[in-house]
Design a protein around this motif. Structure first.
Motif, PDB file in Angstrom:
ATOM      1  N   PHE A 232       6.189  -5.463  17.427  1.00  0.00           N
ATOM      2  CA  PHE A 232       7.444  -6.089  16.901  1.00  0.00           C
ATOM      3  C   PHE A 232       7.290  -6.111  15.340  1.00  0.00           C
ATOM      4  N   LEU A 233       6.225  -6.919  14.852  1.00  0.00           N
ATOM      5  CA  LEU A 233       5.991  -7.149  13.650  1.00  0.00           C
ATOM      6  C   LEU A 233       5.524  -5.928  12.542  1.00  0.00           C
ATOM      7  N   HIS A 234       5.333  -4.781  13.173  1.00  0.00           N
ATOM      8  CA  HIS A 234       4.999  -3.806  12.194  1.00  0.00           C
ATOM      9  C   HIS A 234       5.798  -3.202  11.093  1.00  0.00           C
ATOM     10  N   PRO A 235       7.258  -3.383  11.133  1.00  0.00           N
ATOM     11  CA  PRO A 235       8.022  -3.158   9.994  1.00  0.00           C
ATOM     12  C   PRO A 235       7.841  -4.008   8.879  1.00  0.00           C
ATOM     13  N   LEU A 236       7.279  -5.256   9.130  1.00  0.00           N
ATOM     14  CA  LEU A 236       7.366  -6.352   8.091  1.00  0.00           C
ATOM     15  C   LEU A 236       6.097  -6.241   7.208  1.00  0.00           C
ATOM     16  N   GLU A 238       2.749  -6.914   5.096  1.00  0.00           N
ATOM     17  CA  GLU A 238       1.493  -7.290   5.897  1.00  0.00           C
ATOM     18  C   GLU A 238       0.946  -8.650   5.746  1.00  0.00           C
ATOM     19  N   LYS A 239       1.519  -9.500   4.731  1.00  0.00           N
ATOM     20  CA  LYS A 239       1.318 -10.901   4.675  1.00  0.00           C
ATOM     21  C   LYS A 239       2.276 -11.590   5.487  1.00  0.00           C
ATOM     22  N   VAL A 240       3.354 -11.308   5.814  1.00  0.00           N
ATOM     23  CA  VAL A 240       4.301 -11.781   6.818  1.00  0.00           C
ATOM     24  C   VAL A 240       3.768 -11.565   8.219  1.00  0.00           C
ATOM     25  N   GLN A 241       3.416 -10.452   8.472  1.00  0.00           N
ATOM     26  CA  GLN A 241       2.776 -10.175   9.698  1.00  0.00           C
ATOM     27  C   GLN A 241       1.522 -11.052  10.140  1.00  0.00           C
ATOM     28  N   ASP A 356      10.620 -12.845   6.298  1.00  0.00           N
ATOM     29  CA  ASP A 356      10.507 -11.974   5.153  1.00  0.00           C
ATOM     30  C   ASP A 356       9.505 -12.558   4.094  1.00  0.00           C
ATOM     31  N   GLY A 357       9.555 -11.898   2.702  1.00  0.00           N
ATOM     32  CA  GLY A 357       8.630 -12.503   1.930  1.00  0.00           C
ATOM     33  C   GLY A 357       8.665 -13.713   1.603  1.00  0.00           C
TER      34      GLY A 357
END
Length: 376
Positions: A232-236, A238-241, A356-357
């Motif tokens: 689910f998180l993979h498009p976000l 890296e630090k947000v993941q 997001d960031g």
């Protein structure tokens, strides 16, 4: 004009919906996993797994075609029922399911042979009455043409004809020359979608497991929710993941339960504290008791949503948060129309923070906030 929770219905162009769906397709599918015994008669496990990957790759192409040519097939709705009213997507997934489920895989494995397309043709019920099809023949032609644009080949039917009498089609041969193993994957996944899927609490759209390439239905073992969350998180970023995964593990370790409700147009990873419950709770029960969640929708995108109800008990803690977060909490949450006389913005769902960031600057505040809310 149609309304949605008191506000006008607005729909995104199909190109934007395609980009949204593309993010739901699993980027990392394992090379090996055991399948349920029911798939032994379809093909070997290796062929099915390879077929699933080929089908996943087709879905990427499918979305790319929607981005470039979807406007030719998906016309704006004059009076859409809701923000996810995209009949073409439902029609084409009905067709994919019919092709996969009601076909026979040729001995060569290079084509599927099909004699009926139930979603688009009339049938006779148990009482001998004619049952109208779910979708019209004109929609069938439209969907066949779009799938042909995506690489499918249909032998036994003239897609250039202005009209089509589907009853005259005795045998339809379906092939996918770019990767014939896709047909095996489509057949197995259609069986899983029709026979194994469970009715969801929210947005139960038929066959959308196909649109998202939900191969997990076929797995012999249950999938860890952490693996689903990572997809689910993979498009976000890296630090947000990393932050999201840390929050997940932190509150699982604190005894919270996570339930998932996943459909094409709405995704929820809901966290509830139900340790002291005196009865067995359904996914719906757990969802309704959620304290916070990760959510995704076409309207709001990726969000962290907090349903804080005890903020008055730790007001001194909130005073140390960033000013923007303090202001958000001070406004409260609830029905937008009742609280602020504004059109519905889903305020009743909780405090919504974009995933997001921008969330990184307040990550420690959020962790402290959730700690206090859960402890209360």
């Amino acid at each position: 004009m149609s309304t949605y929770h008191g506000g006008p219905v607005t729909q995104k162009p199909i190109s934007e919906i395609a980009k949204y769906i593309k993010n739901l397709i699993p980027a990392n599918i394992p090379e090996t996993y055991a399948l349920k015994p029911m798939f032994e008669n379809v093909a070997s496990e290796e062929n099915i797994r390879n077929g699933v990957i080929a089908f996943r790759d087709f879905l990427y192409l499918f979305c790319d075609r929607l981005i470039s040519d979807g406007h030719l097939y998906v016309k704006p709705q004059k009076n859409p029922k809701n923000a996810i009213d995209y009949p073409f997507l439902y029609n084409v997934t009905d067709l994919l399911a019919d092709i996969g489920y009601h076909s026979k895989l040729a001995e060569s494995g290079d084509s599927l042979l099909i004699t009926e397309i139930p979603s688009f043709t009339a049938s006779i019920d148990e009482k001998g009455n004619i049952k109208k099809p779910k979708n019209s023949v004109s929609k069938l032609i439209e969907c066949l043409r779009f799938l042909a644009l995506c690489g499918f080949v249909f032998t036994g039917i003239d897609l250039e004809a202005k009209t089509l009498n589907i009853s005259e089609v005795q045998l339809l041969e379906v092939s996918y020359p770019n990767a014939s193993v896709l047909l095996t994957g489509l057949k197995a996944m259609s069986i899983a979608d029709i026979e194994l899927r469970t009715k969801r609490y929210k947005n139960d759209n038929n066959h959308d497991n196909l649109l998202r390439c939900d191969y997990r239905l076929m797995k012999a073992e249950d999938t860890d929710v952490l693996d689903v969350l990572k997809d689910f998180l993979h498009p976000l970023p890296e630090k947000v993941q990393k932050l999201a995964l840390e929050l997940h593990q932190r509150y699982i370790d604190m005894g919270m339960t996570c339930v998932t409700i996943i459909s094409t147009f709405e995704v929820h990873f809901a966290y509830s504290y139900i340790k002291n419950s005196r009865r067995v709770l359904s996914s719906r029960d757990v969802y309704q008791l959620r304290v916070w969640e990760f959510a995704l929708s076409t309207r709001y995108g990726y969000c962290l949503v907090i349903r804080a109800k005890k903020t008055d008990k730790y007001a001194d803690v909130i005073e140390k948060f960033s000013l923007s977060l303090q202001e958000k909490i001070a406004k409260g949450y609830g029905c937008d129309r009742k609280l602020r006389n504004e059109p519905c913005q889903g305020g009743c769902q909780g405090f919504r923070i974009p995933l997001d960031g921008s969330i990184l600057n307040i990550s420690r505040n959020i962790e402290t906030w959730l700690d206090n809310e859960v402890s209360c």
